[in-house]
Scaffold this motif. Structure first.
Motif, mmCIF file in Angstrom:
data_model
loop_
_atom_site.group_PDB
_atom_site.id
_atom_site.type_symbol
_atom_site.label_atom_id
_atom_site.label_comp_id
_atom_site.label_asym_id
_atom_site.label_seq_id
_atom_site.Cartn_x
_atom_site.Cartn_y
_atom_site.Cartn_z
ATOM 1 N N PRO A 176 0.714 -1.042 0.149
ATOM 2 C CA PRO A 176 0.056 -0.059 0.110
ATOM 3 C C PRO A 176 0.779 1.249 0.004
ATOM 4 O O PRO A 176 0.284 2.332 -0.373
ATOM 5 N N LYS A 177 2.203 1.144 0.405
ATOM 6 C CA LYS A 177 2.974 2.307 0.336
ATOM 7 C C LYS A 177 3.492 2.673 -0.942
ATOM 8 O O LYS A 177 3.863 3.933 -1.150
ATOM 9 N N LYS A 178 3.311 1.951 -1.888
ATOM 10 C CA LYS A 178 3.870 2.203 -3.274
ATOM 11 C C LYS A 178 2.746 3.126 -4.001
ATOM 12 O O LYS A 178 1.818 3.068 -3.806
ATOM 13 N N GLU A 179 3.402 4.002 -4.901
ATOM 14 C CA GLU A 179 2.515 4.976 -5.594
ATOM 15 C C GLU A 179 1.907 3.938 -6.550
ATOM 16 O O GLU A 179 2.378 3.132 -7.352
ATOM 17 N N GLY A 180 0.182 4.529 -6.822
ATOM 18 C CA GLY A 180 -0.567 3.832 -7.592
ATOM 19 C C GLY A 180 -1.242 2.538 -7.068
ATOM 20 O O GLY A 180 -1.955 2.102 -7.753
ATOM 21 N N VAL A 181 -0.570 2.006 -6.011
ATOM 22 C CA VAL A 181 -1.222 0.728 -5.619
ATOM 23 C C VAL A 181 -2.606 0.892 -5.226
ATOM 24 O O VAL A 181 -3.298 0.145 -5.176
ATOM 25 N N GLY A 182 -2.811 1.977 -4.648
ATOM 26 C CA GLY A 182 -4.289 2.346 -4.157
ATOM 27 C C GLY A 182 -5.377 2.189 -5.040
ATOM 28 O O GLY A 182 -6.396 1.589 -4.840
ATOM 29 N N GLU A 183 -4.952 2.564 -6.467
ATOM 30 C CA GLU A 183 -5.816 2.309 -7.598
ATOM 31 C C GLU A 183 -6.037 0.910 -7.989
ATOM 32 O O GLU A 183 -7.189 0.590 -8.478
ATOM 33 N N LEU A 184 -4.878 0.345 -7.792
ATOM 34 C CA LEU A 184 -5.061 -0.966 -7.970
ATOM 35 C C LEU A 184 -5.604 -1.776 -7.175
ATOM 36 O O LEU A 184 -6.784 -2.792 -7.502
ATOM 37 N N LEU A 185 -5.680 -1.635 -5.897
ATOM 38 C CA LEU A 185 -6.419 -2.283 -4.852
ATOM 39 C C LEU A 185 -8.054 -1.887 -4.995
ATOM 40 O O LEU A 185 -8.821 -2.721 -4.582
ATOM 41 N N ALA A 186 -8.216 -0.667 -5.354
ATOM 42 C CA ALA A 186 -9.641 -0.471 -5.611
ATOM 43 C C ALA A 186 -10.247 -1.161 -6.769
ATOM 44 O O ALA A 186 -11.443 -1.484 -6.528
#
Length: 336
Positions: free
Chosen positions: A24-34
């Motif tokens: 979750p700390k990596k950039e862009g991972v939030g969009e992938l998790l969504a």
């Protein structure tokens, strides 16, 4: 990219090294998790920007539903992602007893099995949509969403498969219950706050000042709300207000215009009951004033007899059988 791939039709997503690729700390991972979080159920979609001629952008709703398998060395996935997953724990093959995994050797058999499964799915595709087999007691909410699709497929397969799904679902529920009891499952901070407020609320009190509630929280649960909490600072009235108002719509009140602000039990109690936490006993409310007795109507007067001198109805018992009227001489009767 993932949403655009799924827009062309459902396909299975395989994510290896999830401990790194889904950090979750990596950039862009939030969009992938969504996308992964929304795609666990059929019909899910996500708005995606698509370029247009002239350098503009359009917003398209792209499907995100897809089966997903993730593998990783204890990946630190968010709670909302974990709640959509069925965990399979793999241990190292220290004894060398695991089945062959060399793809050059097993690929022909695997492809044959895939074709047989696909042919079977084509046969039962329409029928499986309408089946709703029962799940074990206690499998509900997100757990039901997670296990019901597998139970439907198992129901169509028959044999040992329905019982296998029930066993897995029950074992997972038991594991989660033990982890929660052992404190291994971390509750969201606002949920923990409401639970602790119910714990420290004095029985029978309708209003508690904010400062008093803060003192009680820090005293009873210092590891969460005190000076040496996990956040490194004590809970403040502003932080408590943001959590309770923002998450549950409960705001402070001031019943006494000259008194301190605080919280009403009547505002907190519905939240506790909706969350299944119960709550302290409801404060005693003032009793309704008793209504005065209505004068008895003439036909409601008990039959107490009549005065034996003047015939007046006796409203009160009279041992002599004589009423108390003064306009009639009753002395002789009383004397008698």
């Amino acid at each position: 990219m993932l949403a655009r791939v799924l827009a062309n039709g459902p396909r299975t997503i395989l994510i290896d090294e999830a401990d790194r690729s889904l950090d979750p700390k990596k950039e862009g991972v939030g969009e992938l998790l969504a996308i992964l979080n929304s795609g666990y159920r059929a019909g899910a979609s996500r708005p995606v920007l698509t370029p247009t001629k002239g350098g503009g952008w359009d917003v398209d709703e792209m499907a995100t539903h897809a089966p997903v398998a993730m593998a990783g060395n204890s990946p630190n996935l968010p709670e909302d992602t974990l709640s959509r997953c069925a965990r399979v724990l793999l241990m190292p093959d220290l004894d060398g007893t695991a089945d062959e995994s060399d793809w050059e050797m097993i690929e022909p058999d695997a492809l044959d099995l895939a074709e047989r499964i696909q042919a079977w799915c084509d046969l039962i595709r329409d029928e499986v949509r309408g089946v709703r087999p029962p799940l074990p007691e206690g499998i509900k909410g997100r757990a039901r969403e997670r296990w019901l699709p597998l139970k439907r497929v198992a129901h169509m397969a028959g044999g040992r498969w329905p019982a296998a799904v029930d066993t897995l679902a029950t074992a997972e529920a038991d594991r989660l219950a033990v982890e929660a009891e052992d404190g291994l499952m971390r509750k969201q901070r606002h949920m923990l706050l409401v639970e602790h407020l119910a714990d420290v609320w004095p029985e029978g009190e309708a209003f508690i000042p904010t400062a008093r509630l803060l003192d009680a929280l820090k005293h009873e649960h210092p590891e969460e709300w005190g000076e040496f909490s996990k956040l490194g600072r004590p809970l403040t009235s502003q932080a408590m207000g943001r959590m309770i108002a923002g998450k549950f719509g409960v705001h402070t009140s001031r019943p006494d215009t000259n008194g301190p602000r605080g919280y009403l039990f009547a505002d907190l109690d519905p939240v506790l009951r909706r969350l299944g936490m119960g709550g302290p006993d409801k404060p005693d409310e003032p009793a309704e004033p008793a209504e005065p007795d209505k004068p008895a109507e003439p036909d409601e007067v008990a039959d107490q007899g009549k005065c034996r001198v003047c015939g007046q109805t006796l409203l009160l018992p009279s041992p002599s059988g004589v009423c108390s009227r003064r306009d009639v001489d009753h002395d002789f009767a009383r004397g008698a």
